[in-house]
Each structure stands twice: as structure tokens, then as C-alpha cells.
Design an enzyme around this catalytic site. Structure first.
Site, PDB file in Angstrom:
ATOM      1  N   SER A 124       1.233  -4.958  82.377  1.00  0.00           N
ATOM      2  CA  SER A 124       2.544  -5.724  81.152  1.00  0.00           C
ATOM      3  C   SER A 124       3.382  -6.018  83.006  1.00  0.00           C
ATOM      4  O   SER A 124       3.495  -4.947  83.470  1.00  0.00           O
ATOM      5  CB  SER A 124       3.158  -5.483  80.499  1.00  0.00           C
ATOM      6  OG  SER A 124       4.420  -6.196  80.295  1.00  0.00           O
ATOM      7  N   TYR A 148       7.238   1.176  74.688  1.00  0.00           N
ATOM      8  CA  TYR A 148       5.770   1.145  74.988  1.00  0.00           C
ATOM      9  C   TYR A 148       5.718   0.599  76.484  1.00  0.00           C
ATOM     10  O   TYR A 148       4.843   0.980  77.258  1.00  0.00           O
ATOM     11  CB  TYR A 148       6.026  -0.567  74.994  1.00  0.00           C
ATOM     12  CG  TYR A 148       5.414  -1.798  75.052  1.00  0.00           C
ATOM     13  CD1 TYR A 148       3.750  -1.820  74.730  1.00  0.00           C
ATOM     14  CD2 TYR A 148       5.337  -2.378  75.780  1.00  0.00           C
ATOM     15  CE1 TYR A 148       2.605  -2.823  74.796  1.00  0.00           C
ATOM     16  CE2 TYR A 148       5.074  -3.564  76.073  1.00  0.00           C
ATOM     17  CZ  TYR A 148       3.402  -3.751  75.987  1.00  0.00           C
ATOM     18  OH  TYR A 148       2.638  -4.779  75.841  1.00  0.00           O
ATOM     19  N   LYS A 152       2.658   2.084  79.398  1.00  0.00           N
ATOM     20  CA  LYS A 152       1.819   1.380  80.672  1.00  0.00           C
ATOM     21  C   LYS A 152       2.356   1.637  82.202  1.00  0.00           C
ATOM     22  O   LYS A 152       0.206   1.551  82.378  1.00  0.00           O
ATOM     23  CB  LYS A 152       2.307  -0.653  80.365  1.00  0.00           C
ATOM     24  CG  LYS A 152       2.348  -1.612  78.893  1.00  0.00           C
ATOM     25  CD  LYS A 152       0.138  -1.416  79.139  1.00  0.00           C
ATOM     26  CE  LYS A 152       0.430  -2.092  77.851  1.00  0.00           C
ATOM     27  NZ  LYS A 152      -0.987  -2.091  77.399  1.00  0.00           N
TER      28      LYS A 152
HETATM   29  P1  NAD Z   1      -3.192  -7.615  69.593  1.00  0.00           P
HETATM   30  O1  NAD Z   1      -2.556  -6.604  68.780  1.00  0.00           O
HETATM   31  O2  NAD Z   1      -3.291  -8.545  69.651  1.00  0.00           O
HETATM   32  O3  NAD Z   1      -4.714  -7.007  70.544  1.00  0.00           O
HETATM   33  C1  NAD Z   1      -4.476  -5.057  70.176  1.00  0.00           C
HETATM   34  C2  NAD Z   1      -6.084  -5.188  69.996  1.00  0.00           C
HETATM   35  O4  NAD Z   1      -6.227  -3.915  70.006  1.00  0.00           O
HETATM   36  C3  NAD Z   1      -5.814  -5.005  68.496  1.00  0.00           C
HETATM   37  O5  NAD Z   1      -6.936  -5.879  67.899  1.00  0.00           O
HETATM   38  C4  NAD Z   1      -5.737  -3.958  67.695  1.00  0.00           C
HETATM   39  O6  NAD Z   1      -6.892  -3.457  66.515  1.00  0.00           O
HETATM   40  C5  NAD Z   1      -6.892  -2.761  69.166  1.00  0.00           C
HETATM   41  N1  NAD Z   1      -6.181  -1.238  68.770  1.00  0.00           N
HETATM   42  C6  NAD Z   1      -5.252  -0.837  68.941  1.00  0.00           C
HETATM   43  N2  NAD Z   1      -5.764   0.455  68.985  1.00  0.00           N
HETATM   44  C7  NAD Z   1      -6.358   0.544  69.057  1.00  0.00           C
HETATM   45  C8  NAD Z   1      -7.400   1.345  69.186  1.00  0.00           C
HETATM   46  N3  NAD Z   1      -6.651   2.974  68.712  1.00  0.00           N
HETATM   47  N4  NAD Z   1      -8.958   1.681  68.769  1.00  0.00           N
HETATM   48  C9  NAD Z   1      -9.630   0.004  69.102  1.00  0.00           C
HETATM   49  N5  NAD Z   1      -8.844  -1.232  69.485  1.00  0.00           N
HETATM   50  C10 NAD Z   1      -7.521  -0.937  69.104  1.00  0.00           C
HETATM   51  O7  NAD Z   1      -2.311  -7.545  71.162  1.00  0.00           O
HETATM   52  P2  NAD Z   1      -2.383  -8.682  72.780  1.00  0.00           P
HETATM   53  O8  NAD Z   1      -1.201  -9.068  72.606  1.00  0.00           O
HETATM   54  O9  NAD Z   1      -3.448  -8.845  72.177  1.00  0.00           O
HETATM   55  O10 NAD Z   1      -2.193  -7.676  73.748  1.00  0.00           O
HETATM   56  C11 NAD Z   1      -3.260  -7.148  74.251  1.00  0.00           C
HETATM   57  C12 NAD Z   1      -3.290  -6.536  75.320  1.00  0.00           C
HETATM   58  O11 NAD Z   1      -2.053  -6.942  76.483  1.00  0.00           O
HETATM   59  C13 NAD Z   1      -2.331  -5.303  74.595  1.00  0.00           C
HETATM   60  O12 NAD Z   1      -3.373  -3.609  76.376  1.00  0.00           O
HETATM   61  C14 NAD Z   1      -0.536  -5.550  75.511  1.00  0.00           C
HETATM   62  O13 NAD Z   1       0.115  -4.142  75.284  1.00  0.00           O
HETATM   63  C15 NAD Z   1      -1.437  -6.160  76.328  1.00  0.00           C
HETATM   64  N6  NAD Z   1      -0.033  -7.061  76.794  1.00  0.00           N
HETATM   65  C16 NAD Z   1       0.106  -8.680  75.950  1.00  0.00           C
HETATM   66  C17 NAD Z   1       1.498  -9.073  76.096  1.00  0.00           C
HETATM   67  C18 NAD Z   1       1.624  -9.948  75.345  1.00  0.00           C
HETATM   68  O14 NAD Z   1       2.826 -10.143  74.947  1.00  0.00           O
HETATM   69  N7  NAD Z   1       1.136 -10.188  74.218  1.00  0.00           N
HETATM   70  C19 NAD Z   1       1.827  -8.719  77.133  1.00  0.00           C
HETATM   71  C20 NAD Z   1       1.399  -8.316  78.254  1.00  0.00           C
HETATM   72  C21 NAD Z   1       0.560  -6.678  78.009  1.00  0.00           C
HETATM   73  C1  UD1 Z   2       7.904  -8.187  75.142  1.00  0.00           C
HETATM   74  C2  UD1 Z   2       7.910  -7.226  75.593  1.00  0.00           C
HETATM   75  C3  UD1 Z   2       7.364  -7.211  76.659  1.00  0.00           C
HETATM   76  C4  UD1 Z   2       5.320  -7.040  76.046  1.00  0.00           C
HETATM   77  C5  UD1 Z   2       6.145  -8.752  75.272  1.00  0.00           C
HETATM   78  C6  UD1 Z   2       4.699  -8.057  74.398  1.00  0.00           C
HETATM   79  C7  UD1 Z   2       9.737  -5.836  77.658  1.00  0.00           C
HETATM   80  C8  UD1 Z   2      10.959  -6.497  79.099  1.00  0.00           C
HETATM   81  N1  UD1 Z   2       9.266  -7.124  76.560  1.00  0.00           N
HETATM   82  O1  UD1 Z   2       8.181  -8.926  76.345  1.00  0.00           O
HETATM   83  O2  UD1 Z   2       6.522  -5.909  77.454  1.00  0.00           O
HETATM   84  O3  UD1 Z   2       4.575  -7.430  76.753  1.00  0.00           O
HETATM   85  O4  UD1 Z   2       6.947  -8.513  74.807  1.00  0.00           O
HETATM   86  O5  UD1 Z   2       4.912  -8.184  73.124  1.00  0.00           O
HETATM   87  O6  UD1 Z   2       9.793  -5.026  76.703  1.00  0.00           O
HETATM   88  N2  UD1 Z   2      13.516 -13.626  71.878  1.00  0.00           N
HETATM   89  C9  UD1 Z   2      14.370 -14.938  71.215  1.00  0.00           C
HETATM   90  N3  UD1 Z   2      14.318 -15.018  69.926  1.00  0.00           N
HETATM   91  C10 UD1 Z   2      13.087 -14.308  69.603  1.00  0.00           C
HETATM   92  C11 UD1 Z   2      12.018 -13.697  69.939  1.00  0.00           C
HETATM   93  C12 UD1 Z   2      12.788 -13.755  71.077  1.00  0.00           C
HETATM   94  O7  UD1 Z   2      15.590 -15.848  71.757  1.00  0.00           O
HETATM   95  O8  UD1 Z   2      12.895 -14.550  67.898  1.00  0.00           O
HETATM   96  C13 UD1 Z   2      13.596 -14.308  73.425  1.00  0.00           C
HETATM   97  C14 UD1 Z   2      14.300 -12.871  73.906  1.00  0.00           C
HETATM   98  O9  UD1 Z   2      15.203 -12.939  73.909  1.00  0.00           O
HETATM   99  C15 UD1 Z   2      13.608 -12.904  75.066  1.00  0.00           C
HETATM  100  C16 UD1 Z   2      12.671 -14.019  75.607  1.00  0.00           C
HETATM  101  O10 UD1 Z   2      13.003 -14.810  73.622  1.00  0.00           O
HETATM  102  O11 UD1 Z   2      14.724 -13.512  76.316  1.00  0.00           O
HETATM  103  C17 UD1 Z   2      11.382 -13.362  75.537  1.00  0.00           C
HETATM  104  O12 UD1 Z   2      10.546 -12.437  73.915  1.00  0.00           O
HETATM  105  P1  UD1 Z   2       9.518 -11.987  73.957  1.00  0.00           P
HETATM  106  O13 UD1 Z   2       8.251 -13.162  73.124  1.00  0.00           O
HETATM  107  O14 UD1 Z   2       9.729 -10.960  72.430  1.00  0.00           O
HETATM  108  O15 UD1 Z   2       8.832 -10.992  74.865  1.00  0.00           O
HETATM  109  P2  UD1 Z   2       9.631 -10.029  75.536  1.00  0.00           P
HETATM  110  O16 UD1 Z   2      11.030  -9.471  75.568  1.00  0.00           O
HETATM  111  O17 UD1 Z   2       9.856 -11.164  76.905  1.00  0.00           O
END
Ligand code: NAD
Ligand code: UD1
Length: 339
Positions: A124, A148, A152
Site C-alpha cells: 500500500s 496497519y 505492510k
Molecule cells: P478485503 O478485506 O475486501 O479483502 C481481503 C480478503 O482477505 C477478505 O476476503 C478476507 O476475508 C481475507 N482474509 C483476511 N485475513 C485472512 C486470513 N487470515 N486468511 C484467509 N483470508 C483472509 O480487502 P481489499 O480491499 O480487497 O484488500 C486486499 C489487499 O490489498 C489487502 O492486503 C489490503 O491491505 C491491500 N490494500 C488495500 C487497499 C484498499 O484501499 N482497499 C489499498 C492498499 C492495499
Molecule cells: C486508507 C489508508 C490506506 C488503506 C486504505 C484502505 C492511510 C494513510 N491510508 O487510505 O493505507 O490502504 O485506507 O483501507 O493509512 N474521507 C472523508 N470522509 C470519509 C472517508 C474518507 O473525507 O467518510 C477522506 C479521508 O480523510 C481521505 C480520503 O477521503 O482524505 C480518502 O480516504 P480513504 O478512502 O479512507 O482512504 P485513505 O485514508 O487514503
């Protein structure tokens, strides 16, 4: 041969599983459904194949992962399984560390035992903390602002150390902010409880599940005072994983452990997103500017040059496309998969 997608029932994993299937790969999904549901697996199967293999297991369980690698003749892995809520990690740092680092360690141990060497890891942009310079490149300083993010960084370090001792080629994909849905409207983001993230919350306001969006912070040093992020379409992100696996499989591709940013290179403010969403939805999204959210950063966006050079990948979909597709999913599934 097949590709194992851990966490493949989740938001990004399910979209990536579809993209991998569409690219001609045999996909096997492993997920413990701790943050997803059997209905998400059904949706994934409806877009791929009805008998797509699904293993309900903990990715930290070396035996279960190992058996899956052997049973399905897996030769490459995309590892998504992790907990991802920043606020959840602040209330349970130990549980986040145990799950996120434990899953990565479990997957790596099983791969080593079964001679599987190619791994794509979900990292991330949170590993950059509050950057002192934007856009961020892969060489920008690393530092977590929450537990979190610390998980990572710990996973990245573990994977780099494994690659150093040999036997593992890893791409650490540092995602910026994925939003949007599969264009069918049948696969999407289905957060449990009240969403933490901007677009899922905004969409729930638009369908009447939440009253109004709180815009966290109107006093940042940005043109409109709200914080700036690099939003990218989840299908672009999914295709980035296909490109990453292709690069690892290429004899001239990257070896060892390499970090790559996956973002568009363009930042939008929270108020930009609210305005675009109001346009796409066809009515104003009720919102009010409130105080900053603890732990938030002011601005971040990617320098995507390395992904273009190394993977031949770039994001192509616009912010409007992200919101159109997310809105289609939300309208078709106002209460998520199960409803
Ligand atoms: P998500 O929660 O929708 O998907 C994660 C999946 O992993 C879920 O289905 C959950 O059930 C499964 N999981 C969690 N722990 C587990 C375990 N111990 N064994 C097996 N399955 C397990 O999240 P996402 O948004 O799809 O994120 C996927 C990956 O991308 C994560 O590693 C997250 O940290 C990373 N990531 C997400 C974002 C974002 O904004 N969504 C940004 C950067 C990185
Ligand atoms: C956060 C985490 C990122 C993680 C991602 C998915 C940080 C800095 N960022 O991203 O690592 O992968 O979540 O879980 O740790 N916002 C509002 N109102 C809301 C929600 C969000 O104004 O109700 C704003 C936030 O303040 C931010 C932007 O929208 O400025 C994006 O927020 P969000 O979608 O939560 O993502 P990040 O915080 O960037």
C-alpha cells in the site's frame, strides 16, 4: 498450472481473479471469509466459471496453503489476504500484526516447501507515511503512520529477506486508492458495518443508507482545503496484477524483490470526488466539512513511471468511470451481496 489468489473473495482479490481468468489463467481462490462472504464467491464464479476452485482456509495455515498449492498444481501466487482497516488496526494492533504478517509468513513457508517461486504481494502507499514530496517514487522514504501501515512494512521486509536468501521472486505492489467495480455491476466492494473509506461511504449516502458524508478536513494546504489522493479504478488495479505475474514469468523479467507503485499519477481532492460523484449520480451528495480524521495525511499521489517501464502497465480509466461503475454496483446491490 494455476495461480493461487489468497483473499480472493475480497474486494480487490475478486476483481483480480476475474482479470486473471479473462487473461486465460486457471485461478484458485483461498479465503477465510473473515471480511467477505460466500455470496462474493458466487458472484466471482458467475463471472468466471461455476466450478472455480474455492478453499475456505486461513492463509497463515501453512498446511492448508501447501495442500492447495499441491492439489491445484499452483506455480504462482497473488497474496491479498490481510486485514485492512486503519481504525481497526489502531484498536487491535496485535491482532493486525498477527494476521497480516502471519498470513505472509504462512504463504511464503508453503511456497518454499512446494518449490513455488513467483509472488505478487498487496502492499500500500501507506508505507510512505506522510510524504515530504509528491509524487512519490519507490525510492521515497518509508514510514508508517498507523499499525496497519506497520504490518505492510513488516511484510515487505520479510519478503525482501526471503528473496535475498534465494528461491523467491516478488513484486511488492504499492496500491494507491482503489475505487469502482466490475462493469457488470455484479462484483463490487461490500464493506462490513459502516464504511471507513470515502467512496463506499459516499455511495451509501447516495442510496440512503447513510445520512451525509463527513468531509474530514477543510483546512489542509491544498487548493480547496480537502485532502488529496490518487484514486484508481479497481479493474486497472486488477489488470496491474496480470501484468505483474506476466513480468515475473518472463525470463528477462524482474528477479529478487521489487516494489512498484500502482496509481494513476493524478491526485484528486475529497471535494473533487464529491463533485464528480454528484455529477455521475445526477443529484448532489449531502456532505459537510468537519475536522480532520486522526492519522490522515494531507496529500499523496504516485509517480507511476516504474510500473509503465517494468510491467508495461498504466491506469487508463478516469475518475468518472470509477464512479459510474461503483454507482452501478451500489444501485444493483444497495445492501451489498447478501441482501
Ligand atoms: P478485503 O478485506 O475486501 O479483502 C481481503 C480478503 O482477505 C477478505 O476476503 C478476507 O476475508 C481475507 N482474509 C483476511 N485475513 C485472512 C486470513 N487470515 N486468511 C484467509 N483470508 C483472509 O480487502 P481489499 O480491499 O480487497 O484488500 C486486499 C489487499 O490489498 C489487502 O492486503 C489490503 O491491505 C491491500 N490494500 C488495500 C487497499 C484498499 O484501499 N482497499 C489499498 C492498499 C492495499
Ligand atoms: C486508507 C489508508 C490506506 C488503506 C486504505 C484502505 C492511510 C494513510 N491510508 O487510505 O493505507 O490502504 O485506507 O483501507 O493509512 N474521507 C472523508 N470522509 C470519509 C472517508 C474518507 O473525507 O467518510 C477522506 C479521508 O480523510 C481521505 C480520503 O477521503 O482524505 C480518502 O480516504 P480513504 O478512502 O479512507 O482512504 P485513505 O485514508 O487514503
Amino acid at each position: 498450472m494455476a495461480v493461487l489468489v489468497t483473499g480472493g473473495a475480497g474486494y480487490i482479490g475478486s476483481h483480480t481473479a476475474v482479470a486473471l481468468h479473462d487473461a486465460g489463467r486457471q485461478v484458485v481462490v483461498l479465503d477465510d471469509l473473515s471480511n467477505s462472504s460466500p455470496a462474493a464467491v458466487d458472484a466471482l464464479r458467475s463471472l468466471t466459471r461455476p466450478d472455480l476452485p474455492f478453499v475456505e482456509a486461513d492463509a497463515a495455515d501453512v498446511d492448508s496453503v501447501g495442500r492447495t498449492l499441491a492439489d491445484h498444481r499452483v506455480d504462482e501466487v497473488v497474496h491479498f489476504a490481510a486485514f485492512k482497516s486503519v481504525s481497526g488496526s489502531i484498536s487491535d494492533p496485535e491482532g493486525y500484526h498477527r494476521n497480516n504478517v502471519g498470513c505472509t509468513a504462512g504463504v511464503v513457508a508453503a511456497m518454499r516447501a512446494h518449490g513455488v517461486s513467483r509472488l505478487v504481494f498487496s502492499s500500500s502507499c501507506t508505507v510512505y507515511g506522510e510524504p515530504n514530496h509528491v509524487p512519490v517514487t519507490e525510492a521515497s522514504p518509508i514510514g508508517a503512520t498507523n499499525p496497519y501501515g506497520a504490518t505492510k512494512i513488516a511484510c515487505e521486509e520479510l519478503l525482501a529477506a526471503e528473496a535475498d536468501v534465494g528461491g523467491l521472486d516478488v513484486l511488492l505492489l504499492r496500491y494507491f486508492n482503489p475505487v469502482g467495480s466490475h462493469p457488470s455491476g455484479d462484483l463490487g466492494e461490500d464493506p462490513q458495518g459502516v464504511p471507513d473509506n470515502l467512496v463506499p461511504y459516499l455511495m451509501q449516502v447516495a442510496v440512503g443508507r447513510q445520512e451525509r458524508l463527513a468531509v474530514f478536513g477543510g483546512d489542509y494546504d491544498t487548493p480547496d482545503g480537502s485532502a488529496i489522493r490518487d484514486y484508481l479504478h479497481v479493474m486497472d488495479l486488477a489488470e496491474g496484477h496480470v501484468a505483474a505475474l506476466n513480468a515475473l514469468a518472463d525470463g528477462d523479467g524482474p528477479t529478487g524483490c521489487t516494489a512498484v507503485n500502482l496509481g494513476t499519477g493524478t491526485g484528486y481532492s475529497v471535494l473533487d470526488v464529491v463533485a464528480a460523484a454528484s455529477r455521475v449520480i445526477g443529484q448532489p451528495v449531502p456532505h459537510e466539512v468537519v475536522g480532520r480524521r486522526a492519522g490522515d495525511i494531507e496529500r499523496i499521489w504516485a509517480d507511476p513511471a516504474l510500473a509503465i517501464d517494468l510491467l508495461g502497465w498504466r491506469a487508463t480509466r478516469s475518475l468518472d468511470e470509477m464512479l459510474v461503475d461503483h454507482w452501478r454496483w451500489q444501485q444493483r446491490h444497495p445492501n451489498g451481496y447478501e441482501a
